[in-house]
Design a protein around this motif. Sequence first.
Motif, PDB file in Angstrom:
ATOM      1  N   THR A  32     -20.242   0.648   7.654  1.00  0.00           N
ATOM      2  CA  THR A  32     -19.728   0.902   9.004  1.00  0.00           C
ATOM      3  C   THR A  32     -20.794   1.586   9.862  1.00  0.00           C
ATOM      4  O   THR A  32     -20.937   1.286  11.050  1.00  0.00           O
ATOM      5  CB  THR A  32     -18.431   1.748   8.928  1.00  0.00           C
ATOM      6  OG1 THR A  32     -17.576   1.161   7.943  1.00  0.00           O
ATOM      7  CG2 THR A  32     -17.705   1.768  10.253  1.00  0.00           C
ATOM      8  N   THR A  79     -13.822   3.633   5.810  1.00  0.00           N
ATOM      9  CA  THR A  79     -12.969   2.558   6.313  1.00  0.00           C
ATOM     10  C   THR A  79     -11.709   2.460   5.465  1.00  0.00           C
ATOM     11  O   THR A  79     -11.777   2.413   4.236  1.00  0.00           O
ATOM     12  CB  THR A  79     -13.753   1.223   6.272  1.00  0.00           C
ATOM     13  OG1 THR A  79     -15.004   1.445   6.925  1.00  0.00           O
ATOM     14  CG2 THR A  79     -13.008   0.100   6.959  1.00  0.00           C
ATOM     15  N   ASP A 118     -15.411  -5.711   8.348  1.00  0.00           N
ATOM     16  CA  ASP A 118     -15.824  -4.402   7.845  1.00  0.00           C
ATOM     17  C   ASP A 118     -14.679  -3.906   6.972  1.00  0.00           C
ATOM     18  O   ASP A 118     -13.597  -3.583   7.462  1.00  0.00           O
ATOM     19  CB  ASP A 118     -16.095  -3.436   9.003  1.00  0.00           C
ATOM     20  CG  ASP A 118     -16.596  -2.099   8.474  1.00  0.00           C
ATOM     21  OD1 ASP A 118     -17.142  -2.075   7.353  1.00  0.00           O
ATOM     22  OD2 ASP A 118     -16.422  -1.081   9.173  1.00  0.00           O
TER      23      ASP A 118
HETATM   24 MG   LIG Z   1     -16.800   1.558   6.155  1.00  0.00          MG
END
Ligand SMILES: [Mg+2]
Length: 347
Positions: A32, A79, A118
Amino acid sequence: MVTLRETPPGRPGPQRVMRRIGLWGAPGSGKTSFLAALNVAVTQSRQDWALVGVNDDSVAFLTESTSALTDRRRFPRATESMAELSWVMMSESEVRTGGRWRKEIVKVPLQFHVDLLDAPGDNFKSEARTDDDAATLKDLGFDEDESGDESRSDTERLIDNLAACDGIVYLYDPVREKEKGDAYKYFQGTLAQIARRALQDRRFDGPHLPHHLAVCITKFDEPRVYETANRRGYLTVDVDDDHMFPRVHEDNAEDLFEDLCKVSPTGSAALVRKSIKRYFHDSRVRYFATSSVGFYLGKAVRFRAADYQNVVPDGHGGHKIRGAVYPINVLEPLLWLGQQLAGPTTY
Ligand SMILES: [Mg+2]
Ligand SMILES: Nc1nc2c(ncn2[C@@H]2O[C@H](COP(=O)(O)OP(=O)(O)OP(=O)(O)O)[C@@H](O)[C@H]2O)c(=O)[nH]1
């Protein structure tokens, strides 16, 4: 969709490269952050690139994650759910036109699409599979690994997406590898699934997968990584770089990967390296030493080896970014993939 500048009549049209690029890496490897730094890298690039989101979520990601890195000087949070991002990178390329007697060089718009997911790195973990899968994988020479399958559907989507890509950015985190030695765990299961899909779709090229692979050694700014590159004599400086930030020359990035593999406590990184050699064609693999945040500059104009650390503990168990962000080799892997996938530029 993005509207392109019109090309004058009789001139070559825009080179549209509708190829897909995927992102792969263990939890915390910096996926990310890499994407968040891309917009900064594009803005700082000496080439005229523009990065444009093609839907609201993709635009929001660009705006928010870039401001987190540059204004709040914070890394993105881990994430939690998969985000679909779709961007177009646009520039111009010089193209030779005309017949035998009258040749001309004209500038035509060049664009390629970066469609990626992602996802939390946990999705790349080796998983338990069905008997059919197991048989195919055994035929391909992979060992199975037993683990849970809670997020099966997200994982399947992610792997389907990666397998269908033309180019893949694989992030290898040497800091995590030194501490946990588990890179292969997040590599082999995913590789086996990509291979299975390539086999089904008859996309194997001899013994090799058809994908181009940009292997990014992340966190190059981290002292353990930077000092290894320094000790081995891999550092170089781009003469056009006003800040004189050190880089690892592309000819040495693979050597750095190999050196970093040797300090893995489990030998897991060496297996990743062997698998890359075995399953991807040499000419379709390139290594990069990458940092999403780059080195600390402070008020100085040039890089100072005595005070370069841009990531420091925040006092609450996390990390913060000390100064301005200067991504290193974030745009380059994507441009390399874009160029490999674009094919010849002569009309
Ligand atoms: Mg991530
Ligand atoms: N020194 C340094 N640390 C970095 C860099 N990029 C990421 N990190 C560190 O690595 C942590 C994880 O980065 P993320 O970008 O969230 O990693 P991820 O691969 O997206 O992780 P998951 O979403 O959990 O799979 C960050 O919180 C930072 O502490 C970098 O360029 N340099």
